[in-house]
Design an enzyme around this catalytic site. Sequence first.
Site, PDB file in Angstrom:
ATOM      1  N   HIS A  71      35.451  47.313  37.835  1.00 51.62           N
ATOM      2  CA  HIS A  71      36.707  47.674  38.512  1.00 51.62           C
ATOM      3  C   HIS A  71      37.803  46.668  38.163  1.00 51.62           C
ATOM      4  O   HIS A  71      38.006  45.677  38.859  1.00 51.62           O
ATOM      5  CB  HIS A  71      36.458  47.708  40.030  1.00 51.62           C
ATOM      6  CG  HIS A  71      37.542  48.373  40.801  1.00 51.62           C
ATOM      7  ND1 HIS A  71      37.288  49.156  41.907  1.00 51.62           N
ATOM      8  CD2 HIS A  71      38.892  48.373  40.662  1.00 51.62           C
ATOM      9  CE1 HIS A  71      38.432  49.609  42.394  1.00 51.62           C
ATOM     10  NE2 HIS A  71      39.413  49.143  41.663  1.00 51.62           N
ATOM     11  N   HIS A  73      41.956  46.392  36.813  1.00 50.43           N
ATOM     12  CA  HIS A  73      43.227  47.042  36.481  1.00 50.43           C
ATOM     13  C   HIS A  73      43.889  46.238  35.366  1.00 50.43           C
ATOM     14  O   HIS A  73      44.285  45.094  35.587  1.00 50.43           O
ATOM     15  CB  HIS A  73      44.143  47.100  37.713  1.00 50.43           C
ATOM     16  CG  HIS A  73      43.589  47.954  38.819  1.00 50.43           C
ATOM     17  ND1 HIS A  73      43.743  49.324  38.865  1.00 50.43           N
ATOM     18  CD2 HIS A  73      42.857  47.633  39.912  1.00 50.43           C
ATOM     19  CE1 HIS A  73      43.138  49.802  39.941  1.00 50.43           C
ATOM     20  NE2 HIS A  73      42.593  48.805  40.593  1.00 50.43           N
ATOM     21  N   ARG A  75      46.527  47.508  33.594  1.00 53.80           N
ATOM     22  CA  ARG A  75      47.967  47.856  33.693  1.00 53.80           C
ATOM     23  C   ARG A  75      48.609  48.383  32.414  1.00 53.80           C
ATOM     24  O   ARG A  75      49.780  48.732  32.438  1.00 53.80           O
ATOM     25  CB  ARG A  75      48.789  46.660  34.190  1.00 53.80           C
ATOM     26  CG  ARG A  75      48.357  46.110  35.536  1.00 53.80           C
ATOM     27  CD  ARG A  75      48.580  47.095  36.661  1.00 53.80           C
ATOM     28  NE  ARG A  75      48.333  46.493  37.975  1.00 53.80           N
ATOM     29  CZ  ARG A  75      47.711  47.107  38.967  1.00 53.80           C
ATOM     30  NH1 ARG A  75      47.266  48.346  38.812  1.00 53.80           N
ATOM     31  NH2 ARG A  75      47.545  46.514  40.123  1.00 53.80           N
ATOM     32  N   ASN A 105      44.679  54.144  36.742  1.00 51.87           N
ATOM     33  CA  ASN A 105      46.026  54.307  37.331  1.00 51.87           C
ATOM     34  C   ASN A 105      47.093  53.546  36.542  1.00 51.87           C
ATOM     35  O   ASN A 105      47.805  52.701  37.060  1.00 51.87           O
ATOM     36  CB  ASN A 105      46.040  53.898  38.809  1.00 51.87           C
ATOM     37  CG  ASN A 105      45.651  52.445  39.031  1.00 51.87           C
ATOM     38  OD1 ASN A 105      45.025  51.825  38.184  1.00 51.87           O
ATOM     39  ND2 ASN A 105      46.022  51.911  40.182  1.00 51.87           N
ATOM     40  N   ASP A 165      41.102  55.757  41.516  1.00 51.03           N
ATOM     41  CA  ASP A 165      41.292  54.536  42.309  1.00 51.03           C
ATOM     42  C   ASP A 165      42.763  54.224  42.562  1.00 51.03           C
ATOM     43  O   ASP A 165      43.608  54.324  41.678  1.00 51.03           O
ATOM     44  CB  ASP A 165      40.646  53.324  41.650  1.00 51.03           C
ATOM     45  CG  ASP A 165      40.768  52.115  42.545  1.00 51.03           C
ATOM     46  OD1 ASP A 165      40.316  52.200  43.695  1.00 51.03           O
ATOM     47  OD2 ASP A 165      41.369  51.111  42.133  1.00 51.03           O
ATOM     48  N   HIS A 192      37.584  55.770  45.716  1.00 54.44           N
ATOM     49  CA  HIS A 192      38.367  54.865  46.562  1.00 54.44           C
ATOM     50  C   HIS A 192      38.381  55.522  47.946  1.00 54.44           C
ATOM     51  O   HIS A 192      39.125  56.468  48.185  1.00 54.44           O
ATOM     52  CB  HIS A 192      39.777  54.723  45.963  1.00 54.44           C
ATOM     53  CG  HIS A 192      40.746  53.989  46.826  1.00 54.44           C
ATOM     54  ND1 HIS A 192      41.257  52.757  46.497  1.00 54.44           N
ATOM     55  CD2 HIS A 192      41.317  54.324  48.007  1.00 54.44           C
ATOM     56  CE1 HIS A 192      42.098  52.362  47.439  1.00 54.44           C
ATOM     57  NE2 HIS A 192      42.162  53.303  48.371  1.00 54.44           N
ATOM     58  N   ASN A 291      44.042  46.470  49.303  1.00 52.30           N
ATOM     59  CA  ASN A 291      43.575  47.774  49.759  1.00 52.30           C
ATOM     60  C   ASN A 291      42.182  48.045  49.186  1.00 52.30           C
ATOM     61  O   ASN A 291      42.042  48.097  47.972  1.00 52.30           O
ATOM     62  CB  ASN A 291      44.553  48.863  49.293  1.00 52.30           C
ATOM     63  CG  ASN A 291      44.245  50.202  49.930  1.00 52.30           C
ATOM     64  OD1 ASN A 291      43.385  50.294  50.804  1.00 52.30           O
ATOM     65  ND2 ASN A 291      44.925  51.235  49.478  1.00 52.30           N
ATOM     66  N   ASP A 318      38.053  44.282  41.360  1.00 51.07           N
ATOM     67  CA  ASP A 318      39.312  44.951  41.717  1.00 51.07           C
ATOM     68  C   ASP A 318      40.501  44.067  41.314  1.00 51.07           C
ATOM     69  O   ASP A 318      41.497  43.959  42.052  1.00 51.07           O
ATOM     70  CB  ASP A 318      39.373  45.333  43.195  1.00 51.07           C
ATOM     71  CG  ASP A 318      40.492  46.341  43.489  1.00 51.07           C
ATOM     72  OD1 ASP A 318      41.134  46.821  42.526  1.00 51.07           O
ATOM     73  OD2 ASP A 318      40.723  46.641  44.669  1.00 51.07           O
ATOM     74  N   HIS A 322      49.924  41.971  39.698  1.00 45.27           N
ATOM     75  CA  HIS A 322      51.242  42.513  40.042  1.00 45.27           C
ATOM     76  C   HIS A 322      52.329  41.538  39.615  1.00 45.27           C
ATOM     77  O   HIS A 322      52.177  40.321  39.765  1.00 45.27           O
ATOM     78  CB  HIS A 322      51.369  42.747  41.546  1.00 45.27           C
ATOM     79  CG  HIS A 322      50.562  43.918  42.043  1.00 45.27           C
ATOM     80  ND1 HIS A 322      50.789  45.208  41.609  1.00 45.27           N
ATOM     81  CD2 HIS A 322      49.534  43.982  42.916  1.00 45.27           C
ATOM     82  CE1 HIS A 322      49.927  46.020  42.218  1.00 45.27           C
ATOM     83  NE2 HIS A 322      49.150  45.309  43.002  1.00 45.27           N
TER      84      HIS A 322
END
Length: 447
Positions: A71, A73, A75, A105, A165, A192, A291, A318, A322
């Site tokens: 898991h 991200h 980006r 995502n 997710d 999710h 989250n 996860d 950001h």
Amino acid sequence: MTQRVDAAVRDPVDSGGRWLLRGVRPLGGAAVDMLLDGPVLAEIGPALSAPGATVLDADGLIALPGLVDLHTHLREPGREDAETVASGTRAAALGGFTTVFAMANTEPVADTAGVVEQVWRLGRTAGHCDVRPVGAVTEGLHGARLAELGAMASSAAAVRVFSDDGNCVSDAVLMRRALEYVKAFDGVIAQHAQEPRLTENAQLNEGVVSARLGLPGWPAAAEEAIIARDALLAGHVGSRLHVCHVSTAGSVEILRWAKSKGWRVTAEVTPHHLLLTDDLAASYDPVYKVNPPLRTAADVEALRAGLADGTIDCIATDHAPHAPQDKETEWAAARPGMVGLETALSIAIMVMVEPGLLDWAGLADRMAGAPSRIGGLPQASRDVAAALRPGAVANVVLLDPAARWTVDPHAFASRSRNTPYAGRSLPGRVQATFLRGRPTVLDGKIV
Ligand SMILES: [Zn+2]
């Protein structure tokens, strides 16, 4: 000696040459020598001789199979200001990972064969660790129509894990169809688990802290209700369900029940849910906004126990980078998520190994073996003892269990800095990572 190879021409199956690792402790056991010959772990034993091999003095370092993160991200495409495949996989290698599963995502969403192949190719080009794209379950993550699951599975990226997710696949009929569809190629739906109506405007865990702060809460039942429903669906259709980032004690109980039925249900927990609690949100520091939200100390205790006894199969980061404008803002406007690749192993050592809940072999299973099984990686990587035997693929991480280090977000390879551990002293340090016999990290630095 190692050679610097231009990243653009690196072949991920290239030979790493010959490396003799002196005095390593496989899975924390007795010290031995380990010979990596090209992409293969060729020999293990005392006082090996290997003329021409590069010798690495690894006295006292623990050897684990290369870690696998289900898991992450990354980006890219779309938010390269927060992370790229190259920067995220550098962070992964520094954290001891040799495979990461990149969540869907992105912008555009990874819901077609074209986008998943693009992400997979970017991973090969960067060469720091293997990137296995996760495909979206529904088109655009909108939760209305199934994405091209079959086309993504049969693409060069060979997708086996599908997830919306960030969004929950809340429509029960769609979830059932997705579970049925992926059975054909032994895929898995990674959910999710967040009942959307129960979590509208939710800012943090629903409980004493949210009541005191007067903020809308995210109740445990919103996670547990979806896990229970999906476990029933997975059992009914005989397909594989994986539950992302389990965060509550009740979820652990439901997973235990689902597994007792023999249903094919697996789950992950993040390092932060194994350590941090919702009272940190009282600071209004958005670095703690995530989250699912941080929960209570009782939840943390249940999650650790569930991971120790195998009710929760694995740790997944996860990793959610950001950009500052999305994170360093007022609580309500801040994006949820934390970076995690470069700190996951140390947090896992702190919360699971140091208190005696897992030994090194157990930790290796939760961070390499189990995620390999769930993600459909090659058979040899699914058993951590087999992964460190002669003949295995030379995906190896060497860590110094006695080292301590202080987290400096500005030293991260990740493009983002949103870690809750800045300034914290953590145990255990990755010294070297080998991907198919080629070092991606040496002496704690990217090669
Ligand atoms: Zn999620």
